[in-house]
Design an enzyme around this catalytic site. Sequence first.
Site, PDB file in Angstrom:
ATOM      1  N   GLY A   1       2.848  -1.043   4.373  1.00 40.02           N
ATOM      2  CA  GLY A   1       2.895   0.357   3.969  1.00 40.02           C
ATOM      3  C   GLY A   1       4.329   0.804   3.791  1.00 40.02           C
ATOM      4  N   GLY A   2       4.897   1.380   4.857  1.00 40.22           N
ATOM      5  CA  GLY A   2       6.224   1.982   4.803  1.00 40.22           C
ATOM      6  C   GLY A   2       7.297   1.116   4.151  1.00 40.22           C
TER       7      GLY A   2
ATOM      8  CD  GLU B   1      -2.907   5.643   6.639  1.00 41.52           C
ATOM      9  OE1 GLU B   1      -2.875   5.624   5.407  1.00 41.52           O
ATOM     10  OE2 GLU B   1      -2.012   5.151   7.354  1.00 41.52           O
TER      11      GLU B   1
ATOM     12  CG  HIS C   1      -5.927   2.072   5.130  1.00 37.15           C
ATOM     13  ND1 HIS C   1      -5.479   3.048   5.978  1.00 37.15           N
ATOM     14  CD2 HIS C   1      -4.912   1.168   5.027  1.00 37.15           C
ATOM     15  CE1 HIS C   1      -4.247   2.753   6.375  1.00 37.15           C
ATOM     16  NE2 HIS C   1      -3.884   1.611   5.807  1.00 37.15           N
TER      17      HIS C   1
ATOM     18  CB  SER D   1       4.592  -1.806  12.393  1.00 36.48           C
ATOM     19  OG  SER D   1       4.241  -0.461  12.654  1.00 36.48           O
TER      20      SER D   1
ATOM     21  CG  ASN E   1      -1.749   1.211   1.376  1.00 36.10           C
ATOM     22  OD1 ASN E   1      -1.870   1.993   0.428  1.00 36.10           O
ATOM     23  ND2 ASN E   1      -2.345   1.405   2.544  1.00 36.10           N
ATOM     24  CD1 TRP E   2       3.649   1.089  -2.615  1.00 35.71           C
ATOM     25  CD2 TRP E   2       3.683   2.111  -4.614  1.00 35.71           C
ATOM     26  NE1 TRP E   2       4.444   0.348  -3.452  1.00 35.71           N
ATOM     27  CE2 TRP E   2       4.471   0.951  -4.683  1.00 35.71           C
ATOM     28  CE3 TRP E   2       3.551   2.910  -5.751  1.00 35.71           C
ATOM     29  CZ2 TRP E   2       5.141   0.579  -5.847  1.00 35.71           C
ATOM     30  CZ3 TRP E   2       4.205   2.546  -6.910  1.00 35.71           C
ATOM     31  CH2 TRP E   2       4.997   1.389  -6.957  1.00 35.71           C
ATOM     32  CE  LYS E   3      -0.083   3.293   4.715  1.00 35.11           C
ATOM     33  NZ  LYS E   3      -0.068   3.425   6.152  1.00 35.11           N
TER      34      LYS E   3
ATOM     35  N   GLY F   1       2.198   2.189  11.004  1.00 35.70           N
ATOM     36  CA  GLY F   1       3.236   3.218  10.916  1.00 35.70           C
ATOM     37  C   GLY F   1       3.901   3.564  12.229  1.00 35.70           C
TER      38      GLY F   1
ATOM     39  CD  GLU G   1      -3.911  -2.377   7.421  1.00 31.42           C
ATOM     40  OE1 GLU G   1      -2.764  -2.623   7.045  1.00 31.42           O
ATOM     41  OE2 GLU G   1      -4.516  -1.329   7.152  1.00 31.42           O
TER      42      GLU G   1
HETATM   43  P1  PGA Z   1       2.675   0.361   7.707  1.00 33.34           P
HETATM   44  O1  PGA Z   1       1.234   0.571   7.018  1.00 33.34           O
HETATM   45  O2  PGA Z   1       3.227  -0.944   7.167  1.00 33.34           O
HETATM   46  O3  PGA Z   1       3.475   1.549   7.297  1.00 33.34           O
HETATM   47  O4  PGA Z   1       2.434   0.257   9.180  1.00 33.34           O
HETATM   48  C1  PGA Z   1       0.353  -0.490   6.868  1.00 33.34           C
HETATM   49  C2  PGA Z   1      -0.949   0.004   6.295  1.00 33.34           C
HETATM   50  O5  PGA Z   1      -1.380   1.102   6.579  1.00 33.34           O
HETATM   51  O6  PGA Z   1      -1.583  -0.695   5.502  1.00 33.34           O
END
Ligand code: PGA
Length: 258
Positions: free
Chosen positions: A234-235, A97, A95, A213, A9-11, A173, A167
Amino acid sequence: MPNPFILANWKMCKTPSETEALLSEILPALGNGSGVDVVVAPPFTNLTVAARLLAGSGVSLAGQDCHWEEEGPYTGQVSARMLVESGCRYVLLGHSELRQFAGDTDQRVNLKARMALFWDLVPIVCVGEQRDERASGHAEMVVEAQLNRCLDSLSVARPRGLMVAYEPVWAIGTGHLPTPSEVSSVHHIIRSTLLQAFGVKLGSTIPILYGGSVTTESVGPMLALDVVDGVLVGGASLRAESFLPLVAEVKACGPQEA
Ligand code: PGA
């Protein structure tokens, strides 16, 4: 045993040219993609360039969201049909966010999932508790209730036609992870909710991912739990140096070639 999933997930990261650069770097290293199902979710503006590069690679494309209506006066939104025509097979929904910044609710996620399924996109429904809900011992209850609302009256036509991502909001994050037994306990609740909603035959095929994470170090123990079918990252998915070793770890946890 099906392949484990890894969804990147590149957000809101990467422009179209940065997308081209990263995919050109990772795709040759991923080889033919056997033994692991890799899915990339770039921002909407990058789907077309990503689809062109991913053609024939075995890596699939996902949208990061879609609207619940077919089309119309919804400035800033993207429809399920647009995602399909842009080459997506999956769409992330709910998600945390989007729940936090764009007002997504379980009811909205449910409507979006209906529209995604109508267009034969595989919805990846995200659920997860807040830190205080975990601290007060309510994580399982919260996730079960969220999922039931998200799945309300959904009809899934084929095996693996839906996925769920657990999640925990406090793990996204932050570098903080739930323990394997905490993940296991929530994934068991998710599985029983899926079996109730879709019956044993279909419900047992729906992959349940863990996200929050995930790193090269944490992914092995996570996938060693037989209730975890893949990871959402994500990251660590934003650079080849961190993503490629992660994919290798995920692959090592999957079915091994004879
Ligand atoms: P993260 O993000 O790996 O940076 O914690 C995961 C996500 O939001 O899907």
